[in-house]
Design a protein around this motif. Structure first.
Motif, mmCIF file in Angstrom:
data_model
loop_
_atom_site.group_PDB
_atom_site.id
_atom_site.type_symbol
_atom_site.label_atom_id
_atom_site.label_comp_id
_atom_site.label_asym_id
_atom_site.label_seq_id
_atom_site.Cartn_x
_atom_site.Cartn_y
_atom_site.Cartn_z
ATOM 1 N N THR A 88 0.833 -1.214 0.000
ATOM 2 C CA THR A 88 0.000 0.000 0.000
ATOM 3 C C THR A 88 0.862 1.256 0.000
ATOM 4 O O THR A 88 0.639 2.182 -0.790
ATOM 5 C CB THR A 88 -0.934 -0.002 1.225
ATOM 6 N N PHE A 89 1.831 1.295 0.898
ATOM 7 C CA PHE A 89 2.707 2.466 0.973
ATOM 8 C C PHE A 89 3.527 2.618 -0.304
ATOM 9 O O PHE A 89 3.676 3.728 -0.838
ATOM 10 C CB PHE A 89 3.630 2.326 2.186
ATOM 11 N N GLY A 90 4.079 1.514 -0.810
ATOM 12 C CA GLY A 90 4.890 1.584 -2.024
ATOM 13 C C GLY A 90 4.089 2.008 -3.233
ATOM 14 O O GLY A 90 4.562 2.804 -4.054
ATOM 15 N N ALA A 91 2.855 1.477 -3.372
ATOM 16 C CA ALA A 91 2.016 1.854 -4.506
ATOM 17 C C ALA A 91 1.657 3.336 -4.458
ATOM 18 O O ALA A 91 1.674 4.032 -5.483
ATOM 19 C CB ALA A 91 0.752 0.998 -4.524
ATOM 20 N N PHE A 92 1.338 3.828 -3.272
ATOM 21 C CA PHE A 92 0.978 5.245 -3.135
ATOM 22 C C PHE A 92 2.166 6.144 -3.449
ATOM 23 O O PHE A 92 2.049 7.129 -4.193
ATOM 24 C CB PHE A 92 0.472 5.499 -1.716
ATOM 25 N N LEU A 111 7.354 -0.499 -9.361
ATOM 26 C CA LEU A 111 6.357 -0.968 -10.321
ATOM 27 C C LEU A 111 5.273 0.081 -10.549
ATOM 28 O O LEU A 111 4.905 0.369 -11.696
ATOM 29 C CB LEU A 111 5.726 -2.265 -9.811
ATOM 30 N N MET A 112 4.765 0.663 -9.469
ATOM 31 C CA MET A 112 3.696 1.648 -9.616
ATOM 32 C C MET A 112 4.218 2.924 -10.266
ATOM 33 O O MET A 112 3.479 3.589 -11.004
ATOM 34 C CB MET A 112 3.076 1.945 -8.258
ATOM 35 N N ARG A 113 5.465 3.280 -10.021
ATOM 36 C CA ARG A 113 6.030 4.458 -10.679
ATOM 37 C C ARG A 113 6.026 4.276 -12.188
ATOM 38 O O ARG A 113 5.663 5.195 -12.940
ATOM 39 C CB ARG A 113 7.454 4.711 -10.181
ATOM 40 N N ALA A 166 -5.186 14.528 -6.397
ATOM 41 C CA ALA A 166 -5.421 13.434 -5.446
ATOM 42 C C ALA A 166 -6.493 12.486 -5.958
ATOM 43 O O ALA A 166 -6.368 11.258 -5.838
ATOM 44 C CB ALA A 166 -5.815 14.008 -4.084
ATOM 45 N N ARG A 167 -7.556 13.029 -6.538
ATOM 46 C CA ARG A 167 -8.630 12.187 -7.071
ATOM 47 C C ARG A 167 -8.128 11.360 -8.261
ATOM 48 O O ARG A 167 -8.462 10.169 -8.382
ATOM 49 C CB ARG A 167 -9.813 13.052 -7.496
ATOM 50 N N ILE A 168 -7.352 11.961 -9.124
ATOM 51 C CA ILE A 168 -6.835 11.235 -10.290
ATOM 52 C C ILE A 168 -5.936 10.086 -9.842
ATOM 53 O O ILE A 168 -6.018 8.965 -10.359
ATOM 54 C CB ILE A 168 -6.078 12.191 -11.225
ATOM 55 N N ILE A 169 -5.077 10.355 -8.848
ATOM 56 C CA ILE A 169 -4.155 9.317 -8.383
ATOM 57 C C ILE A 169 -4.908 8.179 -7.695
ATOM 58 O O ILE A 169 -4.680 6.994 -7.992
ATOM 59 C CB ILE A 169 -3.105 9.924 -7.435
ATOM 60 N N MET A 170 -5.822 8.520 -6.785
ATOM 61 C CA MET A 170 -6.489 7.503 -5.973
ATOM 62 C C MET A 170 -7.575 6.758 -6.732
ATOM 63 O O MET A 170 -7.774 5.550 -6.510
ATOM 64 C CB MET A 170 -7.089 8.158 -4.717
ATOM 65 N N ARG A 171 -8.269 7.444 -7.633
ATOM 66 C CA ARG A 171 -9.416 6.822 -8.308
ATOM 67 C C ARG A 171 -9.085 6.254 -9.678
ATOM 68 O O ARG A 171 -9.849 5.444 -10.212
ATOM 69 C CB ARG A 171 -10.540 7.869 -8.465
ATOM 70 N N HIS A 172 -7.952 6.670 -10.265
ATOM 71 C CA HIS A 172 -7.684 6.257 -11.645
ATOM 72 C C HIS A 172 -6.276 5.682 -11.839
ATOM 73 O O HIS A 172 -6.136 4.628 -12.466
ATOM 74 C CB HIS A 172 -7.901 7.441 -12.589
ATOM 75 N N ALA A 181 -2.492 -4.187 -11.202
ATOM 76 C CA ALA A 181 -2.223 -5.573 -11.594
ATOM 77 C C ALA A 181 -0.815 -6.033 -11.230
ATOM 78 O O ALA A 181 -0.644 -7.072 -10.578
ATOM 79 C CB ALA A 181 -2.493 -5.752 -13.079
ATOM 80 N N PRO A 182 0.260 -5.314 -11.635
ATOM 81 C CA PRO A 182 1.602 -5.782 -11.241
ATOM 82 C C PRO A 182 1.834 -5.730 -9.739
ATOM 83 O O PRO A 182 2.644 -6.493 -9.201
ATOM 84 C CB PRO A 182 2.544 -4.816 -11.980
ATOM 85 N N ILE A 183 1.117 -4.853 -9.028
ATOM 86 C CA ILE A 183 1.260 -4.785 -7.573
ATOM 87 C C ILE A 183 0.710 -6.050 -6.932
ATOM 88 O O ILE A 183 1.280 -6.580 -5.970
ATOM 89 C CB ILE A 183 0.532 -3.544 -7.020
ATOM 90 N N LEU A 184 -0.390 -6.568 -7.460
ATOM 91 C CA LEU A 184 -0.963 -7.808 -6.927
ATOM 92 C C LEU A 184 -0.021 -8.984 -7.152
ATOM 93 O O LEU A 184 0.141 -9.837 -6.278
ATOM 94 C CB LEU A 184 -2.327 -8.077 -7.571
#
Length: 278
Positions: A120-124, A212-214, A237-243, A250-253
């Motif tokens: 979670t922290f890394g993806a954010f 990966l998320m970067r 913030a909305r673009i990052i969190m919602r989109h 997928a790669p994070i999972l």
């Protein structure tokens, strides 16, 4: 008499169907992968067995039998009371099958907590770096690259030796220890060690998810739908969190599923070297 031809309206089947959430799409694809389903069943079996340890385990968690003449004993040993030790007995007369079931609770709890927090922290953080770019991306990327050059195991040993050898280094609320102690069916002292170990492993566990998320955010931020969202007035913030994050999850999972095994191995190595949960 002439008739005017009515325009034929072709309905898009995708528009007629109910829109599926991202989680439903991922679950549908996951079910089609046989190896993934087999792995999920095996992990669920281990996890459920560890949760049912008080019911499945034939002996008490810390029961020590020093009266036994055969210590350690091989699997299938029957004691004087006619009870079977499925995995044998250790040098203190403790049933190994019971200890494996209770140890699975500790290992699974540490692995799940570390993966959830670190991914979670890394993806954010990775989404922020890839979306904003520039100085923000440079600073976060240099931090990630610097931490990746550090030899993980020696640093984990040093940090573990510092944090786990003292009673109070990081003050924790009492109810947190009590909840985790009830979950692990272990004393509060051991629960506090688990929390410290989770904190130690999270320090180096978020780097892969951030990279990966970067990469996903760098690609998604240039897409037309992101430009449309910016033009419509959507906040960053909305673009990052919602989109950005949902479309790059997928790669994070995949990284999280691989990370579970790595965390269990790291925790076992620290415990084996005497600085983890014994």
């Amino acid at each position: 008499m002439t008739t005017v031809a009515q325009p034929v309206i072709l309905k898009d089947k995708a528009a007629e169907e109910k829109q599926e959430s991202q989680i439903r799409v991922i679950w549908r694809r996951f079910r089609r992968h046989r190896l993934a389903m087999i792995s999920l069943i095996l992990i669920s079996f281990v996890f459920i067995s560890s949760l049912l340890a008080p019911v499945i385990a034939p002996f008490e968690r810390d029961a020590i039998d020093l009266s036994s003449n055969i210590r350690p004993a091989p699997p299938g040993t029957v004691d004087s009371e006619g009870r079977v030790h499925y995995l044998g007995i250790d040098h203190l007369g403790r049933d190994l099958f019971t200890r494996v079931l209770y140890a699975a609770r500790v290992s699974m709890s540490i692995a799940i907590l570390v993966v959830l927090i670190s991914e979670t922290f890394g993806a954010f953080l990775g989404a922020i770096a890839g979306y904003f770019g520039g100085v923000t991306d440079s600073v976060i990327s240099r931090i990630i690259e610097f931490m990746l050059t550090i030899p993980t195991l020696p640093i984990l040993l040093i940090i573990s030796a510092i944090l786990l050898r003292r009673d109070v280094v990081i003050p924790l609320p009492g109810f947190v220890n009590r909840i985790l102690s009830a979950l692990l069916l272990a004393p509060e002292r051991e629960a506090q060690k688990v929390l410290m170990l989770v904190f130690i492993l999270v320090i180096f566990g978020w780097l892969g998810a951030a990279r990966l998320m970067r990469g996903m955010a760098l690609s998604l931020s240039k897409q037309d739908f992101v430009e449309a969202l910016r033009a419509s007035g959507a906040s960053d913030a909305r673009i990052i969190m919602r989109h950005i994050i949902p479309n790059g999850i997928a790669p994070i999972l995949v990284n999280a599923s691989l990370g579970l095994a790595g965390i269990v191995i790291a925790e076992s190595a620290l415990s084996f070297l005497g600085v983890g949960v014994q």
